[in-house]
Design an enzyme around this catalytic site. Structure first.
Site, mmCIF file in Angstrom:
data_model
loop_
_atom_site.group_PDB
_atom_site.id
_atom_site.type_symbol
_atom_site.label_atom_id
_atom_site.label_comp_id
_atom_site.label_asym_id
_atom_site.label_seq_id
_atom_site.Cartn_x
_atom_site.Cartn_y
_atom_site.Cartn_z
ATOM 1 N N TYR A 1 0.853 -1.190 0.000
ATOM 2 C CA TYR A 1 0.000 0.000 0.000
ATOM 3 C C TYR A 1 0.887 1.237 0.000
ATOM 4 O O TYR A 1 1.785 1.373 0.835
ATOM 5 C CB TYR A 1 -0.894 0.002 1.239
ATOM 6 C CG TYR A 1 -1.788 1.223 1.362
ATOM 7 C CD1 TYR A 1 -2.886 1.384 0.527
ATOM 8 C CD2 TYR A 1 -1.534 2.197 2.319
ATOM 9 C CE1 TYR A 1 -3.722 2.500 0.647
ATOM 10 C CE2 TYR A 1 -2.359 3.307 2.446
ATOM 11 C CZ TYR A 1 -3.444 3.456 1.603
ATOM 12 O OH TYR A 1 -4.257 4.554 1.712
ATOM 13 N N ASP B 1 9.474 2.884 -0.521
ATOM 14 C CA ASP B 1 8.429 3.456 0.322
ATOM 15 C C ASP B 1 8.753 3.068 1.758
ATOM 16 O O ASP B 1 8.411 1.985 2.221
ATOM 17 C CB ASP B 1 7.059 2.934 -0.101
ATOM 18 C CG ASP B 1 5.933 3.486 0.762
ATOM 19 O OD1 ASP B 1 6.221 4.108 1.804
ATOM 20 O OD2 ASP B 1 4.756 3.291 0.404
ATOM 21 N N LYS C 1 5.114 8.947 8.969
ATOM 22 C CA LYS C 1 4.905 8.394 10.304
ATOM 23 C C LYS C 1 5.938 8.904 11.306
ATOM 24 O O LYS C 1 5.785 9.983 11.863
ATOM 25 C CB LYS C 1 4.838 6.866 10.240
ATOM 26 C CG LYS C 1 3.678 6.371 9.355
ATOM 27 C CD LYS C 1 3.479 4.892 9.459
ATOM 28 C CE LYS C 1 2.384 4.395 8.522
ATOM 29 N NZ LYS C 1 1.031 4.831 8.870
#
Length: 418
Positions: A128, A223, A251
């Site tokens: 994702y 990523d 994050k």
């Protein structure tokens, strides 16, 4: 709010029951509106590596807020955080801050397409990379949780340019490049997947992606929204010794506030406006509160690197093994995947190496386990297809409590079955 939530992964539809409403958190614990306390194993989905409300982070945010929540102008704090990132990850020569991982991956792919003058993007099933149109093809996270192959509202003309391949399969990547010679702009990958549950790369897999992309004139995008600063200060690229062309971060980089970044080689990043023709912008990019929280977090990690990552490794290994042993003693088939402080217990008897093997897990059994653990005061991610995260606030006593909770949870599952 559709479904009562502002992000679908917060719903408990996949595991059953009603999601608690959180009112505060401290260290490794959450408290809900009814006064119940939970040991937290999702950590705001990864950012809270130092635990909740860490004093240094809280103080930094408070000081920044006194000077204003936003300027819409450049600040020294942006440069300070950028220097911390670049020092930790030498593959990044220049970067730009954004507010979400979705913005970071979307923008990195735009740069890759401009740099290569190509259109196709390779991603991997179960990975994702945010909810931009072209990256929702066979994605993980909420799409996997709810059994959706993609998203309505994404035109076929956009999805056409995304090639979704099985993770950990280099032959499939070679075949895609053979079929689309000189047409693939980039390969984007979670170096350790966290969005179909935790799935590490097979030995040589990331090295193979680096070799193939270099040979074919394509860019490799890591990523590291989840893995950045979590697997090591330098992320997965440090752990596996890979030099990606572009990196996406999120994050942890914002210390719990909305912040992300994308960066890489200067010749690629210099394509961005105002230097080049690739446009990207954001009103709250480099927000001073997020910069302050990120600086406090990364400075702490950089100053305590050895103890932070050794502690995370120790406690995560202990809880991974403890819960797996509890399942084994109960006669319940569980496959445990772990990378650093990321862990997933898959309810299956076979190794999980890609999305097909992850999807073969017994999601109903996981739902029963999740509910039983919540009853014991342990809050796991409410999906079989999300990684659990530990923080420096998790103690040996917390691990012992979790393992005992798992034993009780498995016993209740067996009792309900009989």
């Amino acid at each position: 709010m559709p479904g009562g939530v502002n992000s679908p992964v917060r719903a408990f539809r996949a595991v059953g029951g009603d999601p608690p409403f959180v009112v505060r958190a401290e260290g490794a614990y959450l408290w809900d509106a009814d006064g119940n306390r939970y040991l937290d194993y999702f950590g705001s989905w990864g950012p809270m590596i130092l635990g909740h409300a860490h004093p240094l982070v809280v103080e930094a945010i408070q000081r920044a807020a006194e000077r204003s929540a936003s300027f819409g102008a450049s600040t020294a704090a942006e440069a300070d955080l950028a220097e911390l990132v670049i020092t930790a990850m030498p593959s990044i020569e220049k970067l730009r801050f954004v507010s979400s991982g979705t913005e970071a991956t979307m923008s990195a792919i735009r740069v890759a397409r401009a740099f290569t003058a190509r259109k196709y993007v390779i991603k991997f099933e179960g990975c994702y990379h945010g909810h931009s149109d072209g990256l929702l093809v066979k994605a993980g996270s909420g799409l996997a949780t709810f059994g959706l192959p993609g998203s309505a509202g994404v035109p076929e003309e956009i999805a056409h340019w995304t090639l979704a391949l099985p993770f950990n399969d280099l032959a499939a990547v070679e075949e895609a490049f053979a079929t689309h010679a000189d047409e693939i702009a980039c390969v984007i990958v979670e170096p350790v997947v966290g969005n179909m549950g935790c799935v590490p790369p097979a030995p040589g897999y990331l090295e193979g992606l680096r070799r193939i992309t270099r040979e074919r004139g394509s860019l490799l995008i890591f990523d590291e929204v989840m893995t950045g600063f979590r697997l090591a200060l330098g992320g997965a690229q440090q752990v596996f010794g890979i030099d990606p062309d572009l990196t996406c971060l999120g994050k942890i980089i914002g210390g719990g506030l909305p912040c992300a970044a994308f960066g890489g080689k200067a010749q690629m990043m210099d394509l961005l406006a105002p230097l080049g023709p690739v446009y990207q912008a954001g009103t709250l990019s480099g927000n001073p509160l997020a910069m302050a929280a990120g600086i406090a977090t990364l400075r702490y990690l950089a100053g305590h690197t050895a103890e932070v990552y050794a502690g995370l490794e120790k406690e995560t290994a202990a809880v991974a093994k403890g819960v797996a042993a509890a399942a084994r003693d109960a006669g319940i088939k569980v496959e445990t995947n772990r990378a650093g402080s990321m862990v997933t217990w898959f309810f299956t008897g076979a190794p999980v190496t890609d999305f097909a093997t992850a999807a073969a897990s017994d999601t109903e059994a996981f739902g029963r386990f999740h509910r039983a653990m919540l009853d014991q005061g342990v809050w796991l991610p409410p999906s079989q297809f999300e990684a659990a995260f530990l923080s420096t606030a998790h103690t040996g006593a917390d691990i012992d409590f979790t393992v005992e909770a798992a034993r009780k949870a498995f016993a209740s599952m067996l009792a309900a079955r009989n």
